[in-house]
Design a protein around this motif. Structure first.
Motif, mmCIF file in Angstrom:
data_model
loop_
_atom_site.group_PDB
_atom_site.id
_atom_site.type_symbol
_atom_site.label_atom_id
_atom_site.label_comp_id
_atom_site.label_asym_id
_atom_site.label_seq_id
_atom_site.Cartn_x
_atom_site.Cartn_y
_atom_site.Cartn_z
ATOM 1 N N MET A 166 13.789 -14.830 38.636
ATOM 2 C CA MET A 166 13.771 -14.742 40.094
ATOM 3 C C MET A 166 12.642 -15.618 40.630
ATOM 4 O O MET A 166 11.475 -15.399 40.307
ATOM 5 N N SER A 167 13.005 -16.605 41.423
ATOM 6 C CA SER A 167 12.031 -17.487 42.085
ATOM 7 C C SER A 167 10.999 -18.060 41.109
ATOM 8 O O SER A 167 9.792 -18.064 41.390
ATOM 9 N N GLY A 168 11.469 -18.497 39.962
ATOM 10 C CA GLY A 168 10.588 -19.182 39.027
ATOM 11 C C GLY A 168 9.851 -18.301 38.049
ATOM 12 O O GLY A 168 9.109 -18.803 37.192
ATOM 13 N N SER A 169 10.028 -16.983 38.119
ATOM 14 C CA SER A 169 9.418 -16.085 37.124
ATOM 15 C C SER A 169 10.384 -14.933 36.857
ATOM 16 O O SER A 169 11.545 -14.989 37.262
ATOM 17 N N GLN A 174 7.194 -9.711 39.390
ATOM 18 C CA GLN A 174 7.043 -9.702 40.845
ATOM 19 C C GLN A 174 7.229 -8.329 41.469
ATOM 20 O O GLN A 174 6.756 -8.098 42.589
ATOM 21 N N VAL A 218 10.924 -7.641 47.260
ATOM 22 C CA VAL A 218 11.347 -8.270 46.006
ATOM 23 C C VAL A 218 12.208 -7.310 45.193
ATOM 24 O O VAL A 218 13.227 -7.699 44.611
ATOM 25 N N GLN A 221 15.703 -7.328 46.469
ATOM 26 C CA GLN A 221 16.475 -8.502 46.060
ATOM 27 C C GLN A 221 17.047 -8.327 44.662
ATOM 28 O O GLN A 221 18.200 -8.675 44.400
#
Length: 294
Positions: A166-169, A174, A218, A221
């Motif tokens: 998710m979003s680069g990690s 997160q 987060v 999501q």
């Protein structure tokens, strides 16, 4: 009567349980340190056998149900992998050891799967035909229950949503309690616990309030992605900070509206875990019942 065990890196919870009117009833419950670093895998296996032996005459169990940390072959009972929290645990076979010693049915399953199965059968998810369970703590553990049974997936790793990118990690980097604690420390320099962060938020601390809001955004999501893929009847959230259900429920429900189709969301029940520290034992009990009824 069934003797139930929940083996973690820090403690072993265990109890004597039976089922009554569709609910699990614990006649007795205990807890003892795992002493994982000292005993290591072979010593923990021996400790479980000794605990069973000490309770055998009093409870004359029909079977032994074990929830444990680590990756588990749910059919053979072998520990496929365990990290450094329990050294030399990989390769141990608790099911085989118990059956060889006591000649009783034994079932062994991963602790996150057991917690999910316990909540689905006896806790917040009861009555739902499909349940997604998340445990939010140091990381994020996940498990899927379909028609009352754990969905293991092709290689046994279904439900590992903490590792979703998710979003680069990773999702758990997160949206876990660890992420919340890191966020607060980066802003204030203070190393607060999750409980302290919520206490401050409820007392009006805007930094803590905003950090929890960000965490929920987060988390929503990630849940939305799971809802789109899996369409569960219920989502059960557990783990330390999820005990703050009165605070978190309205925030999460609001955030989910930004990501999930309103009709689908209206058909998805958002629940918070009810069984607490007994969830793993309850799920192990249920898993034993399922394996012996085949």
């Amino acid at each position: 009567m069934v003797l139930c065990f929940d083996i973690g890196g820090t403690s072993i919870k265990y109890g004597a349980a039976h089922e009554e009117n569709g609910q699990i009833v614990f006649d007795d419950r205990w807890e003892t340190p795992t002493d994982a670093k000292q005993l290591r895998g072979p010593g923990i296996e021996q400790k479980i056998l000794e605990l069973i032996d000490s309770l055998y005459k009093q409870y004359t169990p029909e079977g032994i149900a074990i929830s444990t940390a680590g990756m588990v072959d749910h059919m053979t009972g072998a520990i496929l992998y365990a990290n450094e929290n329990i050294p030399e645990y990989t390769g141990r076979n608790l099911k085989q050891a118990v059956q060889n010693r006591f000649h009783l049915p034994c079932a062994v399953e991963n602790d996150v799967n057991c917690a999910a199965l316990g909540e689905a059968a006896y806790g917040a998810g009861r009555g739902a035909d499909s349940v997604l369970c998340l445990t939010v703590g140091t990381g994020i553990g996940g498990a899927i229950v379909l028609d009352g049974k754990i969905w293991h997936g092709h290689s046994g790793s279904a439900g590992e949503i903490g590792y979703m990118p998710m979003s680069g990690s990773l999702f758990e980097q997160q949206a876990s309690t660890s992420a919340l604690i890191r966020n607060i420390k980066s802003q204030t320099g203070e190393a607060l616990t999750g409980k302290e962060i919520f206490a401050r938020a409820q007392a009006g601390d805007t930094v803590c309030q905003n950090a929890i809001q960000q965490l929920c955004a987060v988390l929503a999501q990630g849940l939305a992605a799971c809802i789109c893929l899996f369409n569960p009847a219920a989502i059960v959230l557990g783990g330390g900070i999820m005990a703050q259900s009165d605070y978190l429920r309205p925030i999460l429900q609001d955030e989910l509206q930004h990501f999930v189709n309103p009709f689908v969301l209206s058909q998805t029940k958002l629940c918070f875990a009810e069984l607490g520290n007994s969830a793993g034992m309850a799920g192990a009990f249920r898993w034993l019942k399922q394996t012996t009824s085949r």
